[in-house]
Design a protein around this motif. Structure first.
Motif, PDB file in Angstrom:
ATOM      1  N   UNK A  56      34.821 -10.310 -23.699  1.00  0.00           N
ATOM      2  CA  UNK A  56      35.930 -10.956 -23.002  1.00  0.00           C
ATOM      3  C   UNK A  56      35.591 -11.197 -21.538  1.00  0.00           C
ATOM      4  N   UNK A  57      36.032 -12.322 -21.040  1.00  0.00           N
ATOM      5  CA  UNK A  57      35.829 -12.681 -19.637  1.00  0.00           C
ATOM      6  C   UNK A  57      36.678 -11.807 -18.717  1.00  0.00           C
TER       7      UNK A  57
ATOM      8  N   UNK B 228      38.732 -17.981 -17.139  1.00  0.00           N
ATOM      9  CA  UNK B 228      39.675 -18.031 -18.274  1.00  0.00           C
ATOM     10  C   UNK B 228      40.513 -19.308 -18.232  1.00  0.00           C
ATOM     11  N   UNK B 229      40.922 -19.720 -17.044  1.00  0.00           N
ATOM     12  CA  UNK B 229      41.720 -20.935 -16.899  1.00  0.00           C
ATOM     13  C   UNK B 229      40.906 -22.166 -17.290  1.00  0.00           C
ATOM     14  N   UNK B 230      39.630 -22.196 -16.902  1.00  0.00           N
ATOM     15  CA  UNK B 230      38.750 -23.321 -17.266  1.00  0.00           C
ATOM     16  C   UNK B 230      38.587 -23.387 -18.778  1.00  0.00           C
ATOM     17  N   UNK B 231      38.343 -22.237 -19.386  1.00  0.00           N
ATOM     18  CA  UNK B 231      38.178 -22.191 -20.848  1.00  0.00           C
ATOM     19  C   UNK B 231      39.455 -22.649 -21.547  1.00  0.00           C
TER      20      UNK B 231
ATOM     21  N   UNK C 173      33.111 -26.709 -27.004  1.00  0.00           N
ATOM     22  CA  UNK C 173      32.616 -26.644 -25.624  1.00  0.00           C
ATOM     23  C   UNK C 173      33.270 -25.491 -24.878  1.00  0.00           C
ATOM     24  N   UNK C 174      34.551 -25.234 -25.174  1.00  0.00           N
ATOM     25  CA  UNK C 174      35.250 -24.117 -24.531  1.00  0.00           C
ATOM     26  C   UNK C 174      34.536 -22.800 -24.832  1.00  0.00           C
ATOM     27  N   UNK C 175      34.101 -22.610 -26.083  1.00  0.00           N
ATOM     28  CA  UNK C 175      33.378 -21.397 -26.465  1.00  0.00           C
ATOM     29  C   UNK C 175      32.033 -21.306 -25.734  1.00  0.00           C
TER      30      UNK C 175
END
Length: 452
Positions: free
Chosen positions: A327-328, A334-337, A347-349
């Motif tokens: 986990x980040x 986290x907001x960018x993901x 791409x998020x992963x």
């Protein structure tokens, strides 16, 4: 605990919130004296820095300025966890400092090792002449009249890829050159020759000239291997001579005591706890370059990987990585993901995996640095599918989670002659200027963390 005041707009509070970090980046002015726009290619490619092409490498002047700012003692230890083609390592060796570093890319390790190893010029010149004399029949031949005594050394496990990229004539000529190089008994000289060989592969192939993507140009007039090798060796010969002169005698005579680099993961440095004085590095950019693809010609000819696909998966920043059990920590990340998940879950992963990996790299920098030591991460921001990928802001926040104080932010312009300026917004990949529709890295940042 008060933040100490340093040059170029240091931060002024103990811990910065995500909102404060983002605001700082928005209001930070460009530091003009960090662009090095006045530097010519002969300056940025001095000594051994022009031994081998390498994408998006930073320039030695940047490393020199950071060392000048943060190292005042005669003895120091500089680390680079993403050493790439060795800009930090070579620069630190030239100053007489101990250096350490890693790169998962095996050709990057070879390039760095050769670039940071000064060789007695007279001895090297003699060896170069011997090699070229042994191979000069290749130049004299008007057709494919090769010496029957030299069997081409062509890695058969990669023969399909080699046939894909090289004409039959160049393939055989390169194979003969490689066979003669491997007959050299002196490992230092052999490695020097292998870097020259690696550098000329792209010009001798039908790889589209100037392309950062593996693209064939079936109409390309590929360079003749012997001619290309001779030119590159002459250039490297001059670079070595200049480098040899600047490296202190104590380092030249005891290189093993000063140079400690390995093929390895940036999250595991070959360094004891609290022994490094300064970390200077430029990490990969998420889903930007696939370094394993870019160096595949060297990888297949030098037989550095059994399986190219599996090899790619080891790289930080690759599109092959994703985590389910990590986990980040960074709220900005986290907001960018979260924003990217609405556009592309895949791409998020990949972005999440990149930032998780980098958090572990920051932890490792904290482990190896002495109290009062600093880490300097050179990074730029970009945009993918309309989402701002705030790499630098994430780095600034993440360093704090690793125990660092966010000590300094440098914002520098990137001269167009140093780094590609255009990328495709949809894919995030670098593209030719006429194909691209978005700025890549018009500016970049140096994010500095202080271990108190």
């Amino acid at each position: 605990m008060a933040m100490e005041k340093v040059v170029d707009d240091a931060t002024t509070s103990t811990t910065k919130s995500p909102e404060e970090i983002i605001n700082l980046f928005k209001t930070k002015k460009i530091d003009k004296d960090w662009s090095f726009a006045e530097c010519k290619p002969s300056d940025t490619g001095k000594w051994t820095h022009n031994y081998h092409r390498y994408p998006a490498k930073f320039i030695p002047q940047l490393v020199e300025k950071l060392i000048d700012d943060y190292i005042s003692q005669e003895e120091a230890h500089i680390n680079d966890p993403f050493m790439g083609c060795g800009t930090t390592i070579v620069t630190a060796i030239s100053r007489g400092f101990k250096v350490s570093g890693t790169d998962i890319n095996k050709i990057a390790y070879l390039i760095t090792k050769v670039k940071s190893t000064p060789i007695d010029p007279k001895y090297l010149n003699k060896k170069i002449e011997q090699l070229l004399n042994r191979l000069k029949f290749l130049k004299e031949s008007q057709a494919i009249l090769f010496d029957d005594k030299i069997e081409p050394l062509i890695p058969q496990k990669h023969i399909d890829r080699i046939n894909y990229w090289f004409t039959e004539e160049n393939k055989n000529e390169l194979g003969i050159i490689l066979r003669v190089i491997y007959n050299e008994e002196d490992e230092t000289i052999r490695n020097f020759f292998l870097v020259a060989f690696s550098h000329v592969l792209k010009n001798c192939s039908i790889w589209l000239q100037g392309s950062t993507k593996p693209t064939r140009d079936l109409k390309k007039n590929a360079a003749k291997p012997y001619d290309a090798l001779q030119r590159q060796l002459r250039k490297m010969q001059k670079g070595n001579e200049a480098f040899y002169k600047v490296v202190p005698t104590k380092v030249r005579e005891n290189l093993n005591q000063y140079l400690k680099i390995e093929v390895g993961d940036a999250r595991n440095q070959p360094v004891s706890d609290e022994t490094a004085d300064l970390v200077i590095t430029s990490s990969p950019y998420v889903t930007s370059y696939e370094y394993a693809d870019l160096h595949q010609l060297s990888t297949i000819w030098l037989d550095l990987a059994d399986d190219l696909t599996e090899y790619k998966k080891e790289f930080i920043g690759t599109s092959y990585k994703k985590y389910e059990n990590k986990r980040l920590r960074s709220l900005i990340a986290k907001d960018i993901v979260s924003k990217m998940s609405k556009k592309s879950k895949k791409i998020a992963k990949e972005i999440e995996a990149f930032f998780i990996d980098m958090e572990e790299v920051f932890d490792e920098s904290y482990r190896i640095l002495k109290q009062g030591g600093r880490c300097c991460y050179v990074i730029g921001n970009t945009k993918l599918k309309g989402v701002d990928i705030l790499n630098a802001e994430v780095f600034a926040e993440s360093l704090q989670y690793s125990g660092f104080k966010f000590d300094r932010l440098i914002k520098r312009e990137i001269p167009s002659k140093i780094l590609p300026q255009r990328r495709d917004e949809k894919t995030g990949r670098f593209a030719n200027n006429h194909e691209a529709n978005s700025e890549a890295y018009p500016i970049e940042y140096i994010v500095v963390g202080l271990k108190e």
